[in-house]
Scaffold this motif. Sequence first.
Motif, short mmCIF file in Angstrom:
data_model
loop_
_atom_site.label_atom_id
_atom_site.label_comp_id
_atom_site.label_asym_id
_atom_site.label_seq_id
_atom_site.Cartn_x
_atom_site.Cartn_y
_atom_site.Cartn_z
N TRP A 1 -6.32 -4.63 2.30
CA TRP A 1 -5.89 -3.40 2.96
C TRP A 1 -7.10 -2.50 3.21
O TRP A 1 -7.89 -2.25 2.30
CB TRP A 1 -4.86 -2.67 2.11
CG TRP A 1 -4.05 -1.72 2.92
CD1 TRP A 1 -4.32 -0.39 3.12
CD2 TRP A 1 -2.87 -2.01 3.65
NE1 TRP A 1 -3.37 0.17 3.93
CE2 TRP A 1 -2.47 -0.81 4.28
CE3 TRP A 1 -2.12 -3.17 3.85
CZ2 TRP A 1 -1.33 -0.73 5.09
CZ3 TRP A 1 -1.00 -3.09 4.65
CH2 TRP A 1 -0.62 -1.89 5.26
N PRO A 2 -7.27 -1.99 4.44
CA PRO A 2 -8.41 -1.11 4.74
C PRO A 2 -8.36 0.17 3.91
O PRO A 2 -7.29 0.69 3.62
CB PRO A 2 -8.24 -0.79 6.22
CG PRO A 2 -7.28 -1.80 6.74
CD PRO A 2 -6.43 -2.24 5.59
N THR A 3 -9.52 0.68 3.55
CA THR A 3 -9.59 1.88 2.73
C THR A 3 -9.67 3.17 3.54
O THR A 3 -9.69 4.24 3.00
CB THR A 3 -10.82 1.83 1.78
OG1 THR A 3 -11.99 1.64 2.58
CG2 THR A 3 -10.66 0.69 0.79
N THR A 4 -9.70 3.04 4.86
CA THR A 4 -9.81 4.24 5.73
C THR A 4 -8.47 4.86 5.96
O THR A 4 -7.45 4.30 5.90
CB THR A 4 -10.43 3.88 7.08
OG1 THR A 4 -9.63 2.86 7.71
CG2 THR A 4 -11.84 3.42 6.92
N GLN B 1 -1.65 0.73 11.84
CA GLN B 1 -3.01 0.25 12.15
C GLN B 1 -3.59 -0.53 10.97
O GLN B 1 -4.18 -1.60 11.15
CB GLN B 1 -3.92 1.43 12.48
CG GLN B 1 -3.58 2.11 13.79
CD GLN B 1 -4.46 3.31 14.05
OE1 GLN B 1 -4.80 4.07 13.13
NE2 GLN B 1 -4.82 3.49 15.31
N GLN B 2 -3.43 0.00 9.76
CA GLN B 2 -3.96 -0.66 8.58
C GLN B 2 -3.28 -2.00 8.34
O GLN B 2 -3.93 -2.97 7.95
CB GLN B 2 -3.80 0.25 7.36
CG GLN B 2 -4.64 1.51 7.45
CD GLN B 2 -4.20 2.58 6.45
OE1 GLN B 2 -3.31 2.37 5.64
NE2 GLN B 2 -4.83 3.74 6.53
N ALA C 1 -0.73 5.50 10.82
CA ALA C 1 -1.93 5.00 10.14
C ALA C 1 -1.64 3.69 9.41
O ALA C 1 -2.45 2.74 9.45
CB ALA C 1 -2.47 6.05 9.17
N HIS D 1 0.84 -1.20 0.00
CA HIS D 1 0.00 0.00 0.00
C HIS D 1 0.88 1.25 0.00
O HIS D 1 1.94 1.27 0.62
CB HIS D 1 -0.91 0.00 1.23
CG HIS D 1 -1.86 1.15 1.27
ND1 HIS D 1 -3.01 1.19 0.51
CD2 HIS D 1 -1.83 2.31 1.96
CE1 HIS D 1 -3.64 2.32 0.75
NE2 HIS D 1 -2.95 3.01 1.61
#
Length: 191
Positions: free
Chosen positions: A188-191, A116-117, A113, A70
């Motif tokens: 992978w989270p999108t936030t 966390q992701q 961030a 990412h």
Amino acid sequence: MTDTPESPYQPEELVRQDGVGVGDPFLRLWTPHRMAYIEGENKPTSMDAGSGCPFCRLPGLPDTDALIVHRAEAAYAVLNLYPYNPGHLMLVPYRHVADYTELTADEVSDIAALTQQAMLAVRAVSDAHGFNIGMNQGEIAGAGIAGHLHQHVVPRWSGDGNFMPVIGHTKVLPQLLADTRALLAKSWPTT
């Protein structure tokens, strides 16, 4: 040479191999790919930025070739080529900077961030029970590439500290890095 006891789980050629020394009841697991790390392959010879630094070079490659999972604005997540455990990620600022105190607020924010992701993605893909998260600052502290700061996110599972790393000094990775990258990138989270 004493013969190694035969096992139904081992092909005959692995049990009796010339040149492996005195036989014993242990199967030798060869990990020749680790020699690249031990011998310092691709390790920069200076603290300077540029083509000698793999962390400076990776963002210029396609994600699949670089094993980048990412990309954020100021930092990126990449699989470790020499993982401690499957899914071992590193979070790296794009800017060539050696010390945590030299990071900008945006770089600190992105690395936090991404941490966390990374945890969320690894849990979604492999149900990790815990994580080791940290960075080695400076060569004396164990940083393999001391000139370009990077934070490790190492997934852990109950029982993963089995005999292989402790006795055999070997890590068994059940999946190719490209396959792990694809799974993590997809989750992978999108936030």
